[in-house]
Enzyme design. Sequence first.
Site, PDB file in Angstrom:
ATOM      1  N   CYS A   2       0.644  -1.273  -0.225  1.00 50.94           N
ATOM      2  CA  CYS A   2      -0.038   0.184   0.005  1.00 50.94           C
ATOM      3  C   CYS A   2       0.775   1.314   0.062  1.00 50.94           C
ATOM      4  O   CYS A   2       2.088   1.174   0.218  1.00 50.94           O
ATOM      5  CB  CYS A   2      -0.890  -0.198   1.330  1.00 50.94           C
ATOM      6  SG  CYS A   2      -1.887  -1.465   1.419  1.00 50.94           S
ATOM      7  N   ARG A  27       1.647   1.756  -6.141  1.00 48.67           N
ATOM      8  CA  ARG A  27       1.832   0.781  -4.959  1.00 48.67           C
ATOM      9  C   ARG A  27       0.726  -0.170  -4.818  1.00 48.67           C
ATOM     10  O   ARG A  27       0.454  -1.025  -4.094  1.00 48.67           O
ATOM     11  CB  ARG A  27       2.196   1.388  -3.545  1.00 48.67           C
ATOM     12  CG  ARG A  27       3.599   1.899  -3.898  1.00 48.67           C
ATOM     13  CD  ARG A  27       3.981   2.866  -2.862  1.00 48.67           C
ATOM     14  NE  ARG A  27       4.331   1.833  -1.648  1.00 48.67           N
ATOM     15  CZ  ARG A  27       5.226   1.410  -1.315  1.00 48.67           C
ATOM     16  NH1 ARG A  27       6.432   1.495  -2.215  1.00 48.67           N
ATOM     17  NH2 ARG A  27       5.553   0.410  -0.356  1.00 48.67           N
ATOM     18  N   TRP A  74      -3.287  -1.827  -1.536  1.00 43.32           N
ATOM     19  CA  TRP A  74      -3.397  -3.151  -2.559  1.00 43.32           C
ATOM     20  C   TRP A  74      -3.999  -4.274  -1.353  1.00 43.32           C
ATOM     21  O   TRP A  74      -3.150  -4.691  -0.178  1.00 43.32           O
ATOM     22  CB  TRP A  74      -1.866  -3.632  -2.829  1.00 43.32           C
ATOM     23  CG  TRP A  74      -1.791  -4.521  -3.690  1.00 43.32           C
ATOM     24  CD1 TRP A  74      -1.965  -4.269  -5.163  1.00 43.32           C
ATOM     25  CD2 TRP A  74      -1.426  -5.950  -3.693  1.00 43.32           C
ATOM     26  NE1 TRP A  74      -1.838  -5.300  -5.752  1.00 43.32           N
ATOM     27  CE2 TRP A  74      -1.610  -6.298  -5.001  1.00 43.32           C
ATOM     28  CE3 TRP A  74      -0.876  -6.389  -2.582  1.00 43.32           C
ATOM     29  CZ2 TRP A  74      -1.177  -7.632  -5.271  1.00 43.32           C
ATOM     30  CZ3 TRP A  74      -0.562  -7.833  -2.877  1.00 43.32           C
ATOM     31  CH2 TRP A  74      -0.736  -8.329  -4.179  1.00 43.32           C
ATOM     32  N   ASN A 100       0.612  -0.258   6.131  1.00 46.51           N
ATOM     33  CA  ASN A 100       0.973  -1.064   4.979  1.00 46.51           C
ATOM     34  C   ASN A 100       1.838  -2.116   5.232  1.00 46.51           C
ATOM     35  O   ASN A 100       2.743  -2.093   6.262  1.00 46.51           O
ATOM     36  CB  ASN A 100       2.168  -0.235   3.962  1.00 46.51           C
ATOM     37  CG  ASN A 100       2.812  -1.000   3.112  1.00 46.51           C
ATOM     38  OD1 ASN A 100       2.475  -1.765   2.194  1.00 46.51           O
ATOM     39  ND2 ASN A 100       3.963  -0.639   2.564  1.00 46.51           N
ATOM     40  N   GLY A 101       1.527  -3.370   4.794  1.00 45.57           N
ATOM     41  CA  GLY A 101       2.164  -4.705   5.510  1.00 45.57           C
ATOM     42  C   GLY A 101       1.204  -5.572   5.793  1.00 45.57           C
ATOM     43  O   GLY A 101       0.018  -5.669   5.409  1.00 45.57           O
ATOM     44  N   GLU A 494      10.724 -12.319 -20.470  1.00 43.91           N
ATOM     45  CA  GLU A 494      10.563 -11.093 -20.252  1.00 43.91           C
ATOM     46  C   GLU A 494       9.535 -10.571 -21.015  1.00 43.91           C
ATOM     47  O   GLU A 494       8.585  -9.803 -20.572  1.00 43.91           O
ATOM     48  CB  GLU A 494      11.903 -10.298 -20.249  1.00 43.91           C
ATOM     49  CG  GLU A 494      11.331  -8.587 -20.055  1.00 43.91           C
ATOM     50  CD  GLU A 494      10.876  -8.345 -18.625  1.00 43.91           C
ATOM     51  OE1 GLU A 494      10.292  -7.295 -18.360  1.00 43.91           O
ATOM     52  OE2 GLU A 494      10.872  -9.255 -17.679  1.00 43.91           O
ATOM     53  N   LYS A 498       5.722  -9.114 -19.487  1.00 43.80           N
ATOM     54  CA  LYS A 498       5.300  -7.847 -20.115  1.00 43.80           C
ATOM     55  C   LYS A 498       3.758  -8.144 -20.653  1.00 43.80           C
ATOM     56  O   LYS A 498       2.696  -7.373 -20.147  1.00 43.80           O
ATOM     57  CB  LYS A 498       5.994  -7.156 -20.883  1.00 43.80           C
ATOM     58  CG  LYS A 498       7.285  -6.535 -20.400  1.00 43.80           C
ATOM     59  CD  LYS A 498       7.428  -5.149 -19.694  1.00 43.80           C
ATOM     60  CE  LYS A 498       7.396  -5.539 -18.017  1.00 43.80           C
ATOM     61  NZ  LYS A 498       8.310  -6.241 -17.480  1.00 43.80           N
ATOM     62  N   GLU A 501       1.537  -9.088 -17.679  1.00 41.62           N
ATOM     63  CA  GLU A 501       1.010  -7.969 -16.621  1.00 41.62           C
ATOM     64  C   GLU A 501       0.334  -7.097 -17.388  1.00 41.62           C
ATOM     65  O   GLU A 501      -0.489  -6.260 -16.491  1.00 41.62           O
ATOM     66  CB  GLU A 501       2.200  -7.620 -15.797  1.00 41.62           C
ATOM     67  CG  GLU A 501       3.208  -6.979 -16.264  1.00 41.62           C
ATOM     68  CD  GLU A 501       4.298  -6.555 -15.524  1.00 41.62           C
ATOM     69  OE1 GLU A 501       4.217  -6.383 -14.333  1.00 41.62           O
ATOM     70  OE2 GLU A 501       5.455  -6.497 -16.054  1.00 41.62           O
ATOM     71  N   HIS A 517       9.634 -30.631 -27.131  1.00 41.94           N
ATOM     72  CA  HIS A 517       9.357 -31.499 -25.965  1.00 41.94           C
ATOM     73  C   HIS A 517       8.127 -31.426 -25.403  1.00 41.94           C
ATOM     74  O   HIS A 517       7.788 -31.619 -24.379  1.00 41.94           O
ATOM     75  CB  HIS A 517      10.566 -31.242 -25.151  1.00 41.94           C
ATOM     76  CG  HIS A 517      11.781 -31.711 -25.644  1.00 41.94           C
ATOM     77  ND1 HIS A 517      12.385 -32.744 -26.213  1.00 41.94           N
ATOM     78  CD2 HIS A 517      12.715 -30.768 -25.954  1.00 41.94           C
ATOM     79  CE1 HIS A 517      13.465 -32.697 -26.864  1.00 41.94           C
ATOM     80  NE2 HIS A 517      13.854 -31.560 -26.575  1.00 41.94           N
ATOM     81  N   LYS A 616       4.024  -1.854  -7.853  1.00 45.73           N
ATOM     82  CA  LYS A 616       5.372  -1.765  -8.326  1.00 45.73           C
ATOM     83  C   LYS A 616       6.038  -2.512  -7.266  1.00 45.73           C
ATOM     84  O   LYS A 616       7.009  -3.214  -7.939  1.00 45.73           O
ATOM     85  CB  LYS A 616       5.602  -0.211  -8.138  1.00 45.73           C
ATOM     86  CG  LYS A 616       6.953   0.130  -8.857  1.00 45.73           C
ATOM     87  CD  LYS A 616       6.861  -0.259 -10.149  1.00 45.73           C
ATOM     88  CE  LYS A 616       8.364   0.067 -10.902  1.00 45.73           C
ATOM     89  NZ  LYS A 616       8.608  -0.456 -12.012  1.00 45.73           N
TER      90      LYS A 616
END
Length: 621
Positions: A2, A27, A74, A100-101, A494, A498, A501, A517, A616
Amino acid sequence: MCGIVGYIGPREAVTVLLPALRRLEYRGYDSAGVATIHGKNLEVRKTAGKILQLEAILERSPVRGRVGIAHTRWATHGRPSDGNSHPHVDCASRLAIVHNGIIENYRELRKDLARDGHQFRSQTDTEVIAHLIERHRANGLAEGVRQAALQLQGAFAIACIAGDEPEVVVAVRRGSPPLVIGFGDSEVFLASDIPALLGETREIVVLEEGEMTVLTAKSVTLHTLDGHRVRRTHSIIPWDRDTAEKAGFPHSGFPHFMLKEIFEQPAAVRNTIRDRVDLEGGDIRIPEMGLTDRDLVGLNRLCFVACGTSLHAAMVGKYMVEAFARLPVEVDVASEFRYRKPVLDGRVLTVPISQSGETADTLAALREAREQGSRIVAVCNVLGSSVAREADGVLYTRAGIEIGVASTKAFTAQLTALFLLALKLGMARGFIDRALARHLTKGLWEVPDLMAGVLELNEEVEKVLAIGKVASRFAESKDFLYLGRGIHYPLALEGALKLKEISYIHAEGYPAGEMKHGPIALIDARMPVVAIAPKGPTYEKMAANIEEVKAREGIVIAVVTAGDGEVGGEADVVLPIPPAAHWLQPLLVAVPMQLLAYHIGVLKGCDVDQPRNLAKSVTVE
Ligand code: AGP
């Protein structure tokens, strides 16, 4: 994950808190809220949704007061809702807290407080904090916060205000969730992260773990949780507000932070090279690592630990370090590191890689390595962040603030830093002589200009995607496959990350040699396949893989060296990059990977700067 902000001073707090909160919205954006003190009254406004919704409420029902705290959430415990939004208050609505946490022992605390008659209004872990402070504040708010913090288990950053103590903001930190204090003229600011303070001050102090602070408009005191006074010198932030705003060059007014930061990559790479390379002498200088050549020769292993995009950079770094320095390299997913009981000692260099420097899993891996006596040099983008502070040395990437949740410029700056690290190791260990170092650093120095050329693809990509059947097929696709070999395999991972997300399309990065395979079974006319096939040691094999895909009607989007008509002729969409040395190609390939995801995300109407369910920097384990 958060975002917390606080203010005390002569101005209306809400006029400072909201702009600061907006800079922390990356965040978390499940809900937002603010609390201020007007006279002796607490005024609280909060809502599920983005800060925009909170601003609409404040339009209709403003809050007043020169002291305040605010929060963007969040959600971890309790789904996003008005009731679960922060700030949370105590039974008498006399004090308010933002957090936050994660509070790990909140269930037993809640039961105990409820037995005492405390009434709970939410399903969050956070609300117990307000009631715990209420229980312990007979000797004042600061003591109440301290007593409560001693009873809480988990990682947390908390800020608290109370109507009957209108001249203070109290904050406390335990574990990785960060808190920064900013100093102004007769005003003090509090925030989870430096970007929130930009534009208000550049003078800061980082609140360390296990510390609390009492802020008044004229003073700031720091104590440990067991009551010892702490004195700390202020640091000056090297960044200014513009870097945190959308004003960018060369195109002012980017539609999204992600696109602005994609375009800032040439500068990020150039800054990360600056004063570390002697192009004439072929020397590499990275004194901030705190390691002598003798130390580098004495190493017998290197261990990269990281998460997400930083992990993909580490995978590219492995290819570079093993090739340039003939030093065995392990790459670990930071969240898995502790479970494999790694065998480390003083001859092992552990390199945590983190853009934010606050990712809890990477921090935990760093501490694991420290415990085992390993040397620690971090690759990090944020000055004074936890990872940077806890490492023995730091190789800072100089990408500037990265706001877009999808990491872009920090990634290519990390690749640049790892290239320099590999070269430095190779020279110290006698595998790279000055002539070769001059040749390789000259190539690196040219990358920003080559990148600028690739960025011109931006218009090209948009045109191709917007028109023609390919675009619509992309936007409707449920799955994508990304293929690469050797140093390009991590770029396939990568590219897939991208796209996942940013556009919420399922995508998988795969070593192209693994296709036969299994995943080849997925290929059909509905499966777009991004194939990374620039000229180089893996070209022939990649060309064969592309033919395999085309033989099954797959749609091929190929990243090729400009002018390559062979593979280019096979592909449905061609994303050309300029010719470059094999080791430097990942810095160029990254750009079309980012642009592809960005444009598909925009095509699908996704919020590319604040993708759902993401934040983030992930400060909980
Ligand atoms: C990448 O775009 C994501 N935002 C995420 O995977 C990120 O790379 C990861 O959380 C690691 O963050 P860090 O580099 O700040 O430690």
